[in-house]
Design a protein around this motif. Structure first.
Motif, PDB file in Angstrom:
ATOM      1  N   LYS A  47      31.086  -8.900 -17.874  1.00 31.10           N
ATOM      2  CA  LYS A  47      30.771  -8.196 -19.112  1.00 31.10           C
ATOM      3  C   LYS A  47      31.255  -8.976 -20.337  1.00 31.10           C
ATOM      4  O   LYS A  47      30.709  -8.811 -21.433  1.00 31.10           O
ATOM      5  CB  LYS A  47      31.396  -6.799 -19.098  1.00 31.10           C
ATOM      6  CG  LYS A  47      30.829  -5.909 -17.983  1.00 31.10           C
ATOM      7  CD  LYS A  47      31.376  -4.496 -18.056  1.00 31.10           C
ATOM      8  CE  LYS A  47      30.749  -3.650 -16.953  1.00 31.10           C
ATOM      9  NZ  LYS A  47      31.202  -2.240 -17.002  1.00 31.10           N
ATOM     10  N   SER A  73      36.035   2.450 -22.451  1.00 30.92           N
ATOM     11  CA  SER A  73      36.523   2.582 -21.077  1.00 30.92           C
ATOM     12  C   SER A  73      36.748   1.208 -20.447  1.00 30.92           C
ATOM     13  O   SER A  73      37.773   0.974 -19.794  1.00 30.92           O
ATOM     14  CB  SER A  73      35.523   3.380 -20.241  1.00 30.92           C
ATOM     15  OG  SER A  73      35.903   3.403 -18.879  1.00 30.92           O
ATOM     16  N   ASP A  74      35.793   0.290 -20.667  1.00 27.79           N
ATOM     17  CA  ASP A  74      35.939  -1.053 -20.095  1.00 27.79           C
ATOM     18  C   ASP A  74      37.108  -1.797 -20.741  1.00 27.79           C
ATOM     19  O   ASP A  74      37.834  -2.535 -20.064  1.00 27.79           O
ATOM     20  CB  ASP A  74      34.648  -1.850 -20.274  1.00 27.79           C
ATOM     21  CG  ASP A  74      33.576  -1.443 -19.291  1.00 27.79           C
ATOM     22  OD1 ASP A  74      33.916  -0.810 -18.266  1.00 27.79           O
ATOM     23  OD2 ASP A  74      32.390  -1.740 -19.535  1.00 27.79           O
ATOM     24  N   MET A 131      31.995  -4.169 -25.653  1.00 29.65           N
ATOM     25  CA  MET A 131      32.527  -3.511 -24.457  1.00 29.65           C
ATOM     26  C   MET A 131      32.820  -2.047 -24.757  1.00 29.65           C
ATOM     27  O   MET A 131      33.303  -1.714 -25.837  1.00 29.65           O
ATOM     28  CB  MET A 131      33.812  -4.189 -23.984  1.00 29.65           C
ATOM     29  CG  MET A 131      33.640  -5.543 -23.329  1.00 29.65           C
ATOM     30  SD  MET A 131      35.223  -6.181 -22.702  1.00 29.65           S
ATOM     31  CE  MET A 131      35.382  -5.186 -21.205  1.00 29.65           C
ATOM     32  N   LEU A 144      35.488  -7.149 -14.201  1.00 31.57           N
ATOM     33  CA  LEU A 144      35.068  -6.950 -15.589  1.00 31.57           C
ATOM     34  C   LEU A 144      34.637  -8.239 -16.276  1.00 31.57           C
ATOM     35  O   LEU A 144      34.049  -8.205 -17.349  1.00 31.57           O
ATOM     36  CB  LEU A 144      36.212  -6.297 -16.382  1.00 31.57           C
ATOM     37  CG  LEU A 144      36.511  -4.844 -16.033  1.00 31.57           C
ATOM     38  CD1 LEU A 144      37.881  -4.448 -16.538  1.00 31.57           C
ATOM     39  CD2 LEU A 144      35.439  -3.927 -16.606  1.00 31.57           C
ATOM     40  N   ASP A 186      40.171  -0.451 -19.168  1.00 29.76           N
ATOM     41  CA  ASP A 186      40.308  -0.946 -17.796  1.00 29.76           C
ATOM     42  C   ASP A 186      40.750  -2.411 -17.786  1.00 29.76           C
ATOM     43  O   ASP A 186      41.545  -2.820 -16.932  1.00 29.76           O
ATOM     44  CB  ASP A 186      38.987  -0.801 -17.038  1.00 29.76           C
ATOM     45  CG  ASP A 186      38.656   0.646 -16.713  1.00 29.76           C
ATOM     46  OD1 ASP A 186      39.559   1.493 -16.812  1.00 29.76           O
ATOM     47  OD2 ASP A 186      37.483   0.921 -16.375  1.00 29.76           O
TER      48      ASP A 186
END
Length: 336
Positions: free
Chosen positions: A175, A152-153, A149, A172, A156
């Motif tokens: 992912k 940024s993810d 990941m 999310l 988040d």
């Protein structure tokens, strides 16, 4: 459709669940007169106590003595482990729920002989991400989807948990490609699985249905004194009364047989399985109850669970955001 709405409501219940806290400043740390009244805070069940400090510290700041902060919480003198979700602490320690839950906050005298160090939100975030990696390894055999990941993810994802934002978290999930198990109840009703409702692709769901290892954290509080009602359960004195099992449940499906919460717990606690244990409320046939252990309570997300519920439904609807299912169990120890 009604059943599908009930499943969505269950997940929403987990994310919106909260415990009213009444937080007192320990009397030894009161440097003002009069002492400040307790702070009232609504604590998310899926959150962690250190994450409440930015709300609580400003309230008490004018009453604190000089010195460097080392913040921790206790319940009736019993230090609370910061890395356990607040809801799990409440379910485990308060057999009879106390509302508001009266806790004491300390800014000095950190009990390092009982609690591991905590550096605020950074420590909690590290604990969450590490648990997510462990869960991914149990489910998928590796944690590469978490490791891959973007920064940024990951930020988040953490922010969604911090803010209790289920919609952002759900966006999310694809992912992560975390596994899930087919829910017998949904299958009978012809409903989509919770993962497919959350935006996973058909390929993702096909992979997830095959998953057979469930990340579980089981907290077993043992008491020697017998009692009929939870309100009569003895107060906890030490963490030695609690056994902690961080072990996956092997989800076994046999034709014509539903794998239940009872099956899952008995796989983790074989000493309380079959003829060697009973559940509170069950009759003892041979009159030897005093020699056997007894499961007095099983609680998940504040719900006292019936042990015959399909384990798949529990997993798909009541697990925490780091993909662990936290189960609190209160048992009367076997008399030997």
């Amino acid at each position: 459709m009604a059943a599908a709405n009930e499943e969505e409501a269950a997940v929403k219940y987990v994310w919106e669940g909260a415990i009213p806290l009444q937080i007192h400043l320990h009397k030894s740390e009161v440097a003002s007169h009069p002492a400040p009244p307790p702070a009232l805070v609504l604590a998310p069940r899926i959150g962690y106590l250190p994450l409440l400090v930015p709300l609580i510290k400003p309230y008490f700041k004018d009453s604190l003595p000089p010195g460097e902060d080392s913040i921790w919480f206790d319940y009736k003198g019993f230090p609370l482990k910061w890395y356990m979700p607040t809801g799990v602490l409440f379910d485990l320690i308060c057999a009879e729920p106390e509302r508001p839950w009266n806790l004491t906050i300390h800014f000095r005298g950190y009990p390092s002989n009982v609690l591991i160090p905590c550096e605020g939100e950074d420590s909690v975030k590290w604990n969450f991400v590490n648990s997510l990696k462990e869960a991914a390894y149990i489910i998928n055999g590796n944690c590469k989807n978490v490791m891959n990941m973007s920064q940024s993810d990951q930020e988040d994802l953490w922010t969604s948990v911090l803010n209790g934002d289920l919609d952002a978290y759900t966006r999310l999930l694809p992912k992560l490609k975390m596994g899930n198990i087919e829910d017998e109840f949904s299958r009978k009703e012809g409903l989509p699985s919770p993962i497919s409702q959350q935006g996973g692709t058909e390929t993702d769901v096909a992979v997830q249905v095959k998953t057979a290892r469930i990340p579980v954290r089981l907290y077993v509080r043992s008491v020697n004194k017998d009692f009929e009602n939870l309100e009569d359960a003895p107060e906890i004195d030490t963490w030695d009364e609690i056994s902690y099992l961080n072990r996956p449940v092997e989800f076994l499906r046999e034709e014509g047989k539903c794998f239940t919460l009872r099956d899952a717990i008995e796989s983790l606690l074989p000493e309380y399985s079959g003829g060697r244990a009973q559940t509170s409320g069950e009759e003892e046939a041979d009159g030897s109850q005093e020699t056997r252990g007894e499961i007095k309570m099983v609680r998940i997300q504040g719900i006292e669970m019936k042990l015959e519920i399909p384990f798949s439904w529990v997993v798909n609807n009541l697990m925490n955001p780091e993909f662990y299912l936290h189960i609190s169990v209160l048992v009367k120890s076997p008399q030997r």
